[in-house]
Design a protein around this motif. Structure first.
Motif, PDB file in Angstrom:
ATOM      1  N   LEU A 289       0.830  -1.205   0.000  1.00 18.80           N
ATOM      2  CA  LEU A 289       0.000   0.000   0.000  1.00 18.80           C
ATOM      3  C   LEU A 289       0.865   1.255   0.000  1.00 18.80           C
ATOM      4  CD1 LEU A 289      -2.876   1.114   0.106  1.00 18.80           C
ATOM      5  CD2 LEU A 289      -2.751   1.010   2.602  1.00 18.80           C
ATOM      6  N   ALA A 290       1.920   1.239   0.800  1.00 21.86           N
ATOM      7  CA  ALA A 290       2.807   2.401   0.855  1.00 21.86           C
ATOM      8  C   ALA A 290       3.451   2.667  -0.493  1.00 21.86           C
ATOM      9  CB  ALA A 290       3.882   2.182   1.926  1.00 21.86           C
ATOM     10  N   VAL A 291       3.923   1.606  -1.144  1.00 21.21           N
ATOM     11  CA  VAL A 291       4.558   1.763  -2.455  1.00 21.21           C
ATOM     12  C   VAL A 291       3.535   2.227  -3.489  1.00 21.21           C
ATOM     13  CG1 VAL A 291       5.622   0.486  -4.350  1.00 21.21           C
ATOM     14  CG2 VAL A 291       6.442   0.159  -2.013  1.00 21.21           C
ATOM     15  N   ALA A 292       2.311   1.656  -3.447  1.00 22.23           N
ATOM     16  CA  ALA A 292       1.274   2.025  -4.418  1.00 22.23           C
ATOM     17  C   ALA A 292       0.807   3.458  -4.243  1.00 22.23           C
ATOM     18  CB  ALA A 292       0.081   1.078  -4.300  1.00 22.23           C
ATOM     19  N   VAL A 293       0.978   4.017  -3.061  1.00 23.00           N
ATOM     20  CA  VAL A 293       0.617   5.415  -2.825  1.00 23.00           C
ATOM     21  C   VAL A 293       1.772   6.344  -3.175  1.00 23.00           C
ATOM     22  CG1 VAL A 293       0.087   7.118  -1.031  1.00 23.00           C
ATOM     23  CG2 VAL A 293      -1.162   4.961  -1.097  1.00 23.00           C
ATOM     24  N   LEU A 294       2.970   6.018  -2.702  1.00 19.15           N
ATOM     25  CA  LEU A 294       4.091   6.943  -2.829  1.00 19.15           C
ATOM     26  C   LEU A 294       4.677   6.994  -4.232  1.00 19.15           C
ATOM     27  CD1 LEU A 294       5.915   6.327   0.567  1.00 19.15           C
ATOM     28  CD2 LEU A 294       4.579   8.321  -0.122  1.00 19.15           C
ATOM     29  N   VAL A 295       4.732   5.856  -4.931  1.00 12.88           N
ATOM     30  CA  VAL A 295       5.334   5.865  -6.275  1.00 12.88           C
ATOM     31  C   VAL A 295       4.534   6.751  -7.237  1.00 12.88           C
ATOM     32  CG1 VAL A 295       5.844   4.456  -8.293  1.00 12.88           C
ATOM     33  CG2 VAL A 295       6.617   3.719  -6.043  1.00 12.88           C
ATOM     34  N   ALA A 414       6.382   3.710 -12.734  1.00  9.06           N
ATOM     35  CA  ALA A 414       5.330   4.092 -11.793  1.00  9.06           C
ATOM     36  C   ALA A 414       3.996   3.446 -12.150  1.00  9.06           C
ATOM     37  CB  ALA A 414       5.178   5.620 -11.755  1.00  9.06           C
ATOM     38  N   ILE A 415       3.854   3.001 -13.377  1.00 10.42           N
ATOM     39  CA  ILE A 415       2.674   2.227 -13.783  1.00 10.42           C
ATOM     40  C   ILE A 415       2.886   0.746 -13.504  1.00 10.42           C
ATOM     41  CG2 ILE A 415       1.211   1.566 -15.737  1.00 10.42           C
ATOM     42  CD1 ILE A 415       1.881   4.245 -17.012  1.00 10.42           C
ATOM     43  N   LEU A 416       4.097   0.258 -13.768  1.00  9.89           N
ATOM     44  CA  LEU A 416       4.399  -1.161 -13.613  1.00  9.89           C
ATOM     45  C   LEU A 416       4.356  -1.611 -12.155  1.00  9.89           C
ATOM     46  CD1 LEU A 416       5.552  -3.922 -14.492  1.00  9.89           C
ATOM     47  CD2 LEU A 416       7.832  -2.875 -14.449  1.00  9.89           C
ATOM     48  N   ILE A 417       5.003  -0.893 -11.272  1.00  6.18           N
ATOM     49  CA  ILE A 417       5.178  -1.348  -9.891  1.00  6.18           C
ATOM     50  C   ILE A 417       3.845  -1.606  -9.174  1.00  6.18           C
ATOM     51  CG2 ILE A 417       6.020  -0.663  -7.604  1.00  6.18           C
ATOM     52  CD1 ILE A 417       8.217  -1.655  -9.408  1.00  6.18           C
ATOM     53  N   PRO A 418       2.885  -0.672  -9.163  1.00  2.35           N
ATOM     54  CA  PRO A 418       1.627  -0.971  -8.458  1.00  2.35           C
ATOM     55  C   PRO A 418       0.870  -2.156  -9.035  1.00  2.35           C
ATOM     56  CG  PRO A 418       1.837   1.395  -8.843  1.00  2.35           C
ATOM     57  CD  PRO A 418       2.909   0.717  -9.655  1.00  2.35           C
ATOM     58  N   SER A 419       1.032  -2.436 -10.320  1.00  2.00           N
ATOM     59  CA  SER A 419       0.276  -3.527 -10.949  1.00  2.00           C
ATOM     60  C   SER A 419       0.822  -4.904 -10.610  1.00  2.00           C
ATOM     61  CB  SER A 419       0.265  -3.352 -12.474  1.00  2.00           C
ATOM     62  OG  SER A 419       1.535  -3.654 -13.034  1.00  2.00           O
ATOM     63  N   GLU A 420       2.043  -4.992 -10.061  1.00  2.53           N
ATOM     64  CA  GLU A 420       2.660  -6.293  -9.851  1.00  2.53           C
ATOM     65  C   GLU A 420       2.891  -6.649  -8.390  1.00  2.53           C
ATOM     66  OE1 GLU A 420       6.422  -6.355 -11.856  1.00  2.53           O
ATOM     67  OE2 GLU A 420       7.340  -4.857 -10.531  1.00  2.53           O
ATOM     68  N   VAL A 421       2.670  -5.729  -7.452  1.00  2.00           N
ATOM     69  CA  VAL A 421       3.060  -6.004  -6.067  1.00  2.00           C
ATOM     70  C   VAL A 421       1.929  -6.545  -5.201  1.00  2.00           C
ATOM     71  CG1 VAL A 421       4.923  -4.311  -6.135  1.00  2.00           C
ATOM     72  CG2 VAL A 421       2.653  -3.610  -5.342  1.00  2.00           C
ATOM     73  N   PHE A 422       0.667  -6.364  -5.601  1.00  2.00           N
ATOM     74  CA  PHE A 422      -0.454  -6.748  -4.741  1.00  2.00           C
ATOM     75  C   PHE A 422      -0.856  -8.202  -4.952  1.00  2.00           C
ATOM     76  CE2 PHE A 422      -1.097  -2.147  -4.610  1.00  2.00           C
ATOM     77  CZ  PHE A 422      -1.390  -1.957  -3.258  1.00  2.00           C
ATOM     78  N   PRO A 423      -1.310  -8.886  -3.875  1.00  2.00           N
ATOM     79  CA  PRO A 423      -1.910 -10.213  -4.035  1.00  2.00           C
ATOM     80  C   PRO A 423      -3.177 -10.129  -4.879  1.00  2.00           C
ATOM     81  CG  PRO A 423      -1.392  -9.767  -1.722  1.00  2.00           C
ATOM     82  CD  PRO A 423      -1.233  -8.478  -2.463  1.00  2.00           C
TER      83      PRO A 423
END
Length: 528
Positions: A289-295, A414-423
């Motif tokens: 969540l922190a990464v998906a918000v901050l990135v 910044a588009i790639l990271i949130p799409s791959e980190v969540f369960p």
């Protein structure tokens, strides 16, 4: 079965599944990535349209008068300062912010495919309304419809690409979306350059109306796409999911990967599936969540909006003529496309962290130098004089270097990271939050940029440079490497991170983000 992912010392090796990049998965990802055209076209078109005199005369006459006054000796920094003008541009992002939370439910219940279709259809309606606009209200309502389309596309397409791609090429195929965004921006700049020369004052209608072209492409293309195996399993279509998985991997032996997907869906069948908005707030999901918000927050504070939203406005402000301003925007568009190919080639070889860090350092240097050049040459120019030609050329060159750094780092990643980190169970909700943060930050920056340019003048570049420094340090300290890790086994990157491991290590009751070791045993699936 291949060994599970191991993480440590900065080297991460993902679990290997049979199959690689097939022609089928390449075509499906390419079609899905064309949704980036609608986002990119809008980014490029809005700034160009607002720099056309006929557009300003009809909808923003006060801005047009201030521009004419500036040409005769008024403030060069404040001539485009109008909250109504910036509301036209930024209303799209506010609409996308609100819509993103509803789109998450659509992506979860109907699948990624129909979310992409909804994005294309909404964008088509908004483009038609903008092209036919007779007043500011019609313009802004059309922008709201465009915003809804951006929400659909921005949420569903990155997830679709990450779920369809082989894990070794997930970054490469996902960045295809950013590549299409850059193509959309470049196309918009070319359209603006040609439309500004149309006699009769209706060129801006052509610029805004041609947004219908990328909208039709993604709406029609999505009808022929399969949904992802992840989404199909979550919604109970197990046989179809296995069939799609075999086709996209080009192998019949997909049992290991299918077992991991089923196990992930089983993990998501509890609270995360029923209440994803509550589950995402659990302690074990705080790193994601922190990464998906901050990135995405940091991405919008790179200062890229200074360049891409208002490139023609900015170049005219530093003294370049209308045609030169649009041509400079075309040049930056070409740089944007070329540099994105660097990211496509390097993201799954060098990794996400190295590209983030290098791009941040390059953008920081460029912004400091550009701010200094404009400050020295332009000063507090209120007398209508233009910046010397040599300085203007240097500014354009440095801006191109800045755009290149963004295009191979913070733009696509910044588009790639949130799409791959969540369960899987909370992936649509997580992407919705990332998109909402992106849209809120974009809205704030777009709304504040022209007043900030008016009051901070060349200091605006130093302002954004400070943020670039902060976000580069954040990446160095807090962002784990995710290259080569299967999307359903991403928990390992958090459990071995020096800071985030305290949130995800299993507690005494067995709770936490535990990596699954899934294998077939006695006809069933064992999760260890």
């Amino acid at each position: 079965m291949a060994a599970a992912a191991t993480v440590g010392g900065g080297q991460r090796q993902g679990k290997e599944y049979p199959g690689g990049l097939t022609l089928y998965v390449f075509i499906t990802c390419a079609v899905a990535a064309t949704g980036g055209l609608i986002v990119g076209y809008d980014i490029g078109i809005s700034g160009g349209a607002t720099s056309m005199d006929t557009f300003l005369q009809q909808f923003f006459p006060s801005v047009y008068r201030k521009e004419q006054t500036a040409r005769g000796g008024g403030s060069q920094y404040c001539k485009f300062d109008s909250q109504l003008l910036t509301a036209f541009t930024s209303s799209l992002y506010l609409a996308a912010l609100v819509a993103s939370f509803f789109v998450a439910s659509v992506a979860r219940s109907l699948g990624r495919k129909w979310s992409m279709f909804g994005g294309g259809f909404s964008f088509l309606a908004g483009a038609a309304l903008n092209a036919a606009a007779r007043n500011v209200a019609m313009l802004i309502f059309g922008r709201i419809l465009l915003g809804v389309g951006v929400a659909f596309a921005g949420l569903s397409i990155p997830i679709y690409l990450s779920e369809m791609a082989p894990h070794r090429l997930r970054g490469t195929l996902n960045i295809g979306l950013q590549l299409m965004i850059t193509v959309g921006i470049f196309s918009a700049n070319l359209v603006n350059y040609g439309a500004a020369k149309i006699r009769g004052g209706w060129g801006w209608r052509l610029s805004l109306g041609l947004a219908a072209v990328p909208a039709i492409i993604i709406a029609a293309g999505s009808l022929f796409l399969p949904d992802t195996p992840n989404s199909l399993i979550t919604r109970g279509y197990h046989e179809e999911a296995r069939r799609v998985l075999r086709r996209i991997r080009g192998k019949d032996d997909v049992d290991d990967e299918y077992a991991d997907l089923v196990a992930a869906a089983g993990e998501a069948s509890g609270a995360a599936r029923r209440q994803p908005w509550l589950a995402i707030l659990e302690r074990r999901h705080r790193p994601q969540l922190a990464v998906a918000v901050l990135v995405p927050f940091f991405q919008q504070l790179t200062g890229i909006n200074v360049i891409m939203f208002y490139a023609p406005v900015l170049f005219r402000t530093i003294g370049l003529g209308g045609d030169a301003a649009l041509m400079s925007a075309v040049i930056t568009g070409l740089v944007n496309i070329a540099a994105t190919f660097v990211s496509v080639a390097a993201v799954d070889r060098l990794g996400r962290r190295k590209l983030f860090f290098q791009g941040g350092c390059q953008m920081l240097a460029c912004q400091v130098i550009v701010g200094t050049l404009i400050g020295v040459a332009f000063r507090d120019n209120d007398d209508g004089a233009t910046i010397p030609r040599a300085y203007a050329a240097a500014v354009v060159a440095l801006i191109c270097a800045y755009v290149a750094g963004f295009a191979w780092s913070w733009g696509p990643l910044a588009i790639l990271i949130p799409s791959e980190v969540f369960p899987l169970g909370i992936r649509p909700a997580g992407q919705a939050i990332a998109l909402a943060v992106n849209m809120l930050s974009t809205f704030a920056v777009a709304q504040a940029f022209l007043p900030m340019l008016c009051h901070m003048r060349f200091g605006l570049f130093y302002f954004f440079a400070g943020w670039v420094l902060a976000m580069t340090l954040f990446v160095a300290a807090f962002l784990p490497e995710t290259k080569g890790v299967p999307i359903e086994r991403m928990g390992a990157v958090w459990r071995t991170h020096w800071f985030w491991q305290r949130f995800v290590v299993a507690d005494e009751d067995g709770n936490g983000d535990v990596e699954m070791d899934c294998r077939k045993a006695d006809g069933g699936i064992v999760v260890r």
